[in-house]
Design a protein around this motif. Structure first.
Motif, mmCIF file in Angstrom:
data_model
loop_
_atom_site.group_PDB
_atom_site.id
_atom_site.type_symbol
_atom_site.label_atom_id
_atom_site.label_comp_id
_atom_site.label_asym_id
_atom_site.label_seq_id
_atom_site.Cartn_x
_atom_site.Cartn_y
_atom_site.Cartn_z
ATOM 1 N N GLU A 111 -12.198 32.335 113.351
ATOM 2 C CA GLU A 111 -11.373 32.393 114.561
ATOM 3 C C GLU A 111 -11.703 33.631 115.393
ATOM 4 O O GLU A 111 -11.745 33.565 116.620
ATOM 5 N N ALA A 112 -11.974 34.749 114.727
ATOM 6 C CA ALA A 112 -12.344 35.976 115.442
ATOM 7 C C ALA A 112 -13.689 35.799 116.140
ATOM 8 O O ALA A 112 -13.858 36.226 117.295
ATOM 9 N N ALA A 113 -14.628 35.153 115.479
ATOM 10 C CA ALA A 113 -15.942 34.919 116.082
ATOM 11 C C ALA A 113 -15.835 33.989 117.284
ATOM 12 O O ALA A 113 -16.449 34.236 118.331
ATOM 13 N N THR A 141 -20.694 41.231 123.436
ATOM 14 C CA THR A 141 -19.601 40.526 122.747
ATOM 15 C C THR A 141 -20.130 39.276 122.054
ATOM 16 O O THR A 141 -19.744 38.960 120.931
ATOM 17 N N PHE A 142 -21.033 38.583 122.725
ATOM 18 C CA PHE A 142 -21.648 37.387 122.150
ATOM 19 C C PHE A 142 -22.390 37.745 120.858
ATOM 20 O O PHE A 142 -22.278 37.047 119.851
ATOM 21 N N MET A 143 -23.126 38.839 120.885
ATOM 22 C CA MET A 143 -23.895 39.236 119.707
ATOM 23 C C MET A 143 -22.992 39.659 118.548
ATOM 24 O O MET A 143 -23.346 39.461 117.387
ATOM 25 N N LYS A 144 -21.807 40.201 118.845
ATOM 26 C CA LYS A 144 -20.837 40.513 117.789
ATOM 27 C C LYS A 144 -20.395 39.219 117.101
ATOM 28 O O LYS A 144 -20.299 39.163 115.880
ATOM 29 N N ALA A 145 -20.141 38.202 117.895
ATOM 30 C CA ALA A 145 -19.752 36.903 117.336
ATOM 31 C C ALA A 145 -20.888 36.323 116.508
ATOM 32 O O ALA A 145 -20.665 35.772 115.419
ATOM 33 N N ASP A 146 -22.098 36.440 117.023
ATOM 34 C CA ASP A 146 -23.282 35.944 116.324
ATOM 35 C C ASP A 146 -23.408 36.622 114.961
ATOM 36 O O ASP A 146 -23.675 35.968 113.945
#
Length: 169
Positions: A111-113, A141-146
């Protein structure tokens, strides 16, 4: 003599029951480790299916955004507008995604991703409305999710994934 037979019979019966009980415990222990292995295999399958659903949700509507970001020439105002609309559509698709119940151990991280992915696309949509958009913060931010999703893959003994490679090429 009868007492001796009685004691001997009780002793043999006790030994027999102890042996049966040990075998039962071993079966239960073996069953528990089989259940753990099965649940890990199920988690792998569910995580893969879930991952595919995320990439499909993004890829359904991010074509114009990708065209803008990968453009080798100066993007036109029309390309920028379409890219912003595309980013908004991706964010809306991501809002609809729900983590399956079978991934309860990974739910919070997933959910956080997804929230990070959504925020990334919302930021892109807003930036693309500006005269000189900067997508750096959104891409970070996208790369953190990745990274979060890749770590989840590793946690269930799968090769680390890259949602970036799946949706931005």
């Amino acid at each position: 003599m009868k007492k001796l037979w009685f004691i001997f019979s009780v002793l043999i019966l006790s030994i027999g029951l102890t042996a049966c009980a040990d075998k039962g415990e071993n079966k239960e222990t073996a069953g528990a480790s089989e259940d753990t292995a099965d649940s890990k295999t199920d988690a792998k399958k569910e995580l893969m299916k879930f991952y595919v659903s995320i990439t499909q949700s993004i890829n359904e509507v991010d074509g114009d955004l990708n065209a803008y970001e990968l453009s080798e020439t100066e993007p036109t105002a029309e390309m920028k507008t379409k890219a912003s609309e595309s980013a908004t559509a991706v964010a809306e698709n991501l809002k609809k995604i729900e983590v399956p119940a079978n991934l309860k151990d990974q739910k919070a991280d997933l959910e956080a991703a997804i929230k990070d992915l959504q925020a990334s696309y919302e930021t892109k949509a807003e930036e693309l409305k500006k005269d000189a958009p900067s997508l750096d913060a959104a891409n970070e931010t996208f790369m953190k999710a990745d990274e979060k999703i890749g770590s989840l893959f590793e946690s269930v003994d799968l090769m680390k994934s890259s949602i970036n490679a799946e949706v931005n090429s």
